[in-house]
Design a protein around this motif. Structure first.
Motif, PDB file in Angstrom:
ATOM      1  N   ASN A  92       0.848  -1.187   0.000  1.00 37.85           N
ATOM      2  CA  ASN A  92       0.000   0.000   0.000  1.00 37.85           C
ATOM      3  C   ASN A  92       0.885   1.238   0.000  1.00 37.85           C
ATOM      4  O   ASN A  92       1.361   1.673   1.053  1.00 37.85           O
ATOM      5  N   TYR A  93       1.129   1.771  -1.180  1.00 41.77           N
ATOM      6  CA  TYR A  93       1.979   2.958  -1.292  1.00 41.77           C
ATOM      7  C   TYR A  93       1.385   4.137  -0.523  1.00 41.77           C
ATOM      8  O   TYR A  93       2.113   5.011  -0.067  1.00 41.77           O
ATOM      9  N   CYS A  94       0.078   4.154  -0.381  1.00 46.20           N
ATOM     10  CA  CYS A  94      -0.597   5.313   0.209  1.00 46.20           C
ATOM     11  C   CYS A  94      -0.432   5.401   1.715  1.00 46.20           C
ATOM     12  O   CYS A  94      -0.616   6.490   2.293  1.00 46.20           O
ATOM     13  N   ASP A 141       1.431  11.778   2.797  1.00 44.69           N
ATOM     14  CA  ASP A 141       0.794  11.958   1.498  1.00 44.69           C
ATOM     15  C   ASP A 141       1.014  13.385   0.989  1.00 44.69           C
ATOM     16  O   ASP A 141       0.903  14.349   1.744  1.00 44.69           O
ATOM     17  N   ARG A 142       1.291  13.504  -0.287  1.00 41.14           N
ATOM     18  CA  ARG A 142       1.586  14.819  -0.867  1.00 41.14           C
ATOM     19  C   ARG A 142       0.921  14.962  -2.226  1.00 41.14           C
ATOM     20  O   ARG A 142       0.426  14.000  -2.811  1.00 41.14           O
ATOM     21  N   THR A 143       0.944  16.182  -2.725  1.00 43.04           N
ATOM     22  CA  THR A 143       0.496  16.443  -4.086  1.00 43.04           C
ATOM     23  C   THR A 143       1.575  15.982  -5.059  1.00 43.04           C
ATOM     24  O   THR A 143       2.721  15.709  -4.656  1.00 43.04           O
ATOM     25  N   PRO A 144       1.273  15.893  -6.353  1.00 43.83           N
ATOM     26  CA  PRO A 144       2.299  15.462  -7.315  1.00 43.83           C
ATOM     27  C   PRO A 144       3.525  16.375  -7.297  1.00 43.83           C
ATOM     28  O   PRO A 144       3.424  17.584  -7.105  1.00 43.83           O
ATOM     29  N   ASP A 201      -2.807  -0.985 -15.852  1.00 45.96           N
ATOM     30  CA  ASP A 201      -1.688  -0.090 -16.153  1.00 45.96           C
ATOM     31  C   ASP A 201      -1.037   0.388 -14.861  1.00 45.96           C
ATOM     32  O   ASP A 201       0.193   0.373 -14.712  1.00 45.96           O
ATOM     33  N   GLU A 202      -1.857   0.804 -13.930  1.00 45.93           N
ATOM     34  CA  GLU A 202      -1.354   1.301 -12.653  1.00 45.93           C
ATOM     35  C   GLU A 202      -0.588   0.212 -11.906  1.00 45.93           C
ATOM     36  O   GLU A 202       0.476   0.467 -11.324  1.00 45.93           O
ATOM     37  N   ASP A 203      -1.104  -1.002 -11.940  1.00 46.37           N
ATOM     38  CA  ASP A 203      -0.449  -2.113 -11.255  1.00 46.37           C
ATOM     39  C   ASP A 203       0.906  -2.409 -11.877  1.00 46.37           C
ATOM     40  O   ASP A 203       1.884  -2.688 -11.173  1.00 46.37           O
ATOM     41  N   GLN A 204       0.997  -2.332 -13.211  1.00 48.02           N
ATOM     42  CA  GLN A 204       2.270  -2.596 -13.866  1.00 48.02           C
ATOM     43  C   GLN A 204       3.268  -1.481 -13.594  1.00 48.02           C
ATOM     44  O   GLN A 204       4.466  -1.734 -13.418  1.00 48.02           O
ATOM     45  N   VAL A 205       2.805  -0.240 -13.547  1.00 45.38           N
ATOM     46  CA  VAL A 205       3.696   0.866 -13.178  1.00 45.38           C
ATOM     47  C   VAL A 205       4.252   0.643 -11.777  1.00 45.38           C
ATOM     48  O   VAL A 205       5.436   0.884 -11.513  1.00 45.38           O
ATOM     49  N   LYS A 206       3.408   0.146 -10.881  1.00 41.58           N
ATOM     50  CA  LYS A 206       3.859  -0.155  -9.522  1.00 41.58           C
ATOM     51  C   LYS A 206       4.976  -1.193  -9.551  1.00 41.58           C
ATOM     52  O   LYS A 206       6.016  -1.032  -8.887  1.00 41.58           O
ATOM     53  N   ARG A 207       4.797  -2.254 -10.326  1.00 41.31           N
ATOM     54  CA  ARG A 207       5.815  -3.305 -10.398  1.00 41.31           C
ATOM     55  C   ARG A 207       7.094  -2.777 -11.043  1.00 41.31           C
ATOM     56  O   ARG A 207       8.203  -3.092 -10.614  1.00 41.31           O
ATOM     57  N   ASN A 208       6.938  -1.963 -12.072  1.00 40.52           N
ATOM     58  CA  ASN A 208       8.113  -1.387 -12.733  1.00 40.52           C
ATOM     59  C   ASN A 208       8.901  -0.513 -11.769  1.00 40.52           C
ATOM     60  O   ASN A 208      10.136  -0.554 -11.717  1.00 40.52           O
ATOM     61  N   ALA A 209       8.181   0.312 -11.018  1.00 44.18           N
ATOM     62  CA  ALA A 209       8.844   1.212 -10.077  1.00 44.18           C
ATOM     63  C   ALA A 209       9.556   0.423  -8.988  1.00 44.18           C
ATOM     64  O   ALA A 209      10.669   0.777  -8.570  1.00 44.18           O
ATOM     65  N   ASN A 210       8.945  -0.662  -8.518  1.00 40.52           N
ATOM     66  CA  ASN A 210       9.575  -1.477  -7.483  1.00 40.52           C
ATOM     67  C   ASN A 210      10.799  -2.222  -8.012  1.00 40.52           C
ATOM     68  O   ASN A 210      11.813  -2.368  -7.316  1.00 40.52           O
ATOM     69  N   ASP A 255       4.569   8.798  -9.936  1.00 45.96           N
ATOM     70  CA  ASP A 255       4.149   9.969  -9.175  1.00 45.96           C
ATOM     71  C   ASP A 255       2.729  10.393  -9.556  1.00 45.96           C
ATOM     72  O   ASP A 255       1.883  10.641  -8.700  1.00 45.96           O
ATOM     73  N   THR A 256       2.450  10.453 -10.841  1.00 43.80           N
ATOM     74  CA  THR A 256       1.140  10.902 -11.316  1.00 43.80           C
ATOM     75  C   THR A 256       0.028   9.937 -10.912  1.00 43.80           C
ATOM     76  O   THR A 256      -1.022  10.354 -10.394  1.00 43.80           O
ATOM     77  N   LEU A 257       0.255   8.638 -11.131  1.00 42.02           N
ATOM     78  CA  LEU A 257      -0.789   7.665 -10.847  1.00 42.02           C
ATOM     79  C   LEU A 257      -0.976   7.430  -9.354  1.00 42.02           C
ATOM     80  O   LEU A 257      -2.112   7.339  -8.861  1.00 42.02           O
ATOM     81  N   PHE A 258       0.131   7.342  -8.612  1.00 42.45           N
ATOM     82  CA  PHE A 258       0.024   7.026  -7.188  1.00 42.45           C
ATOM     83  C   PHE A 258      -0.621   8.162  -6.403  1.00 42.45           C
ATOM     84  O   PHE A 258      -1.437   7.924  -5.509  1.00 42.45           O
TER      85      PHE A 258
END
Length: 453
Positions: A44-46, A75-78, A307-316, A281-284
């Motif tokens: 949970n990134y949030c 939590d912050r803005t982009p 898409d969001e899930d794959q960005v998460k995996r890519n970032a990790n 950053d944008t999606l999270f």
């Protein structure tokens, strides 16, 4: 996030390298990165987990002496602005009060209290930069009301452990030199530290005489985050890491997804074509604040949950690769944050030799790029090497045994830090102090000026 100038310098080389490999690389979204064995099902990134007094236990037959606490802001803005995004960000539930008073005791009081606010006028295209920022009351990269509440809650949880359960920290903080506070020079990390301290000691007034000093380093000499201007070798090492064929195979395998997202966001340039940080950053930030997934201007193509899930995996994947798994990861970490690791090590040693006075708690308020490299240096396990969530908390506890020897316990998001399989260099539930500090030594530059040049 890398500076634009650095990205521009290496773009041509990376593009050429990628072109040479692209023909043999899959262009599906699901590039195989299973060798990293990331279990991100509960990631949970949030919101990070907090320490809990109900599960917290002391190290057996020891006495707690000193605590170092490294936290990520809430939590912050982009941090990157995508023009044309029709969203609203508000950051006005909590007052940002600034108390001004002369530090000369004999002078006439010149105190004043101001409430800092961000104003974003409703652009009509006549006076301002129309369509260049969101609506609301938040600046770029600012701590949101949710973020302030997260750190206040973290402070309350820490109070339940270190004040209520252990009687280690004082119920009332009457001696401010029992606490040392340092933040990076960002509004969000300063606000996070203030919110956290307010959670630990919620009954304190705001008089200038009882203010807790909050230290920052000028950006030119900052060590709690990568300082690429002061240490150019940091960027060169990063470039060497991402130039490797294994990284490029992974990166180009995601080209279809990157092309789709850049089209939706209408962004271009090397900062959107070489790294995943901007997309993450944008999606999270949108997900954490229930802003919905973005669509293109026409509303015909939108990002999906997949898409969001794959960005998460890519970032990790990217995170663990550069901070722990690449052969140059140790060099990169030394340059990125080795001086700060040296600060933590020295402070532990200075406490033992009696050179820290009555200090009991050292708080360092930073970023994911403060905590992540430290986790990489400790060889954290795969689950712990996921990108640090908002309000992540890394704690070094110093305990003294009856024979007067000392051990360090490392807690991450409320649990003893687990190490990577095959890298069990110490039991971090009670690691001998000498073993711990000697291990850290490998990540502390002996001459930072020489290594950085």
């Amino acid at each position: 996030m890398k500076s634009l100038s650095t990205i521009v310098l290496v773009t041509a080389h990376i593009a050429a390298l990628a072109a040479a490999q692209i023909s043999s690389v899959s262009t599906t979204y699901n590039t195989d990165i299973s060798s990293y064995n990331f279990d991100d099902s509960k990631f949970n990134y949030c919101q990070a987990n907090y320490p809990s007094s109900s599960t917290y236990t002391s190290v057996a037959n020891t006495t707690l002496e000193f605590v170092q606490l490294i936290v990520r802001h809430g939590d912050r803005t982009p941090a990157l602005v995508v023009p044309g995004q029709d969203v609203t960000w508000n950051c006005d539930k909590y007052s940002e009060n600034i108390y001004l008073k002369s530090s000369t005791a004999s002078s006439v009081s010149s105190s004043a209290l101001v409430n800092q606010k961000v104003e974003i006028p409703a652009w009509n295209g006549k006076y301002g930069y129309s369509n260049q920022l969101w609506k609301g009351t938040c600046s770029v990269g600012e701590l949101t009301d949710t973020g302030k509440a997260q750190l206040e809650t973290l402070g309350a949880q820490l109070r339940s452990v270190y004040v209520d359960k252990l009687n280690f920290l004082p119920y009332w903080l009457n001696k401010t030199n029992q606490v040392y506070v340092r933040t990076t020079d960002f509004w969000r990390t300063k606000s996070s530290a203030e919110s956290l301290l307010g959670g630990i000691w919620p009954y304190r007034g705001i008089t200038a005489e009882m203010a807790i000093p909050m230290y920052t380093y000028p950006a030119e000499i900052e060590t709690m985050d990568a300082n690429n201007d002061a240490c150019p070798a940091t960027d060169r090492t990063w470039y060497n890491i991402i130039s490797t064929s294994s990284y490029q195979t992974f990166f180009q395998g995601q080209s279809t997804l990157m092309s789709k997202l850049s089209g939706i966001l209408n962004v271009s340039g090397p900062e959107w074509s070489m790294v995943w940080d901007g997309y993450a950053d944008t999606l999270f930030t949108r997900k954490c604040n229930n802003k919905g997934l973005p669509c293109n201007a026409a509303g015909t193509v939108c990002a999906t949950a997949d898409d969001e899930d794959q960005v998460k995996r890519n970032a990790n994947f990217d995170w663990a690769y550069k901070y722990r798994d690449h052969p140059l990861a140790k060099t990169y970490t030394r340059l990125h944050i080795g001086s700060f690791i040296g600060t933590l090590r020295d402070q532990l040693q200075n406490f033992v030799t009696g050179n820290t006075g009555i200090l009991k708690l050292a708080l360092y308020s930073g970023h994911d790029t403060t905590i992540g490299p430290i986790l990489g240096s400790l060889k954290a396990g795969n689950r712990q090497m996921l990108r640090p969530s908002y309000a992540s908390n890394l704690i070094f506890e110093l305990w003294k045994k009856k024979d007067r020897s000392r051990v360090v316990r490392v807690l991450y998001d409320g649990e003893v830090l687990k190490l990577q399989e095959g890298n069990q260099w110490c039991d971090l539930s009670a690691c001998p102090l000498d073993t711990f500090t000697n291990y850290l030594q490998d990540y502390v530059p002996s001459n930072i000026a020489t290594e950085c040049s």
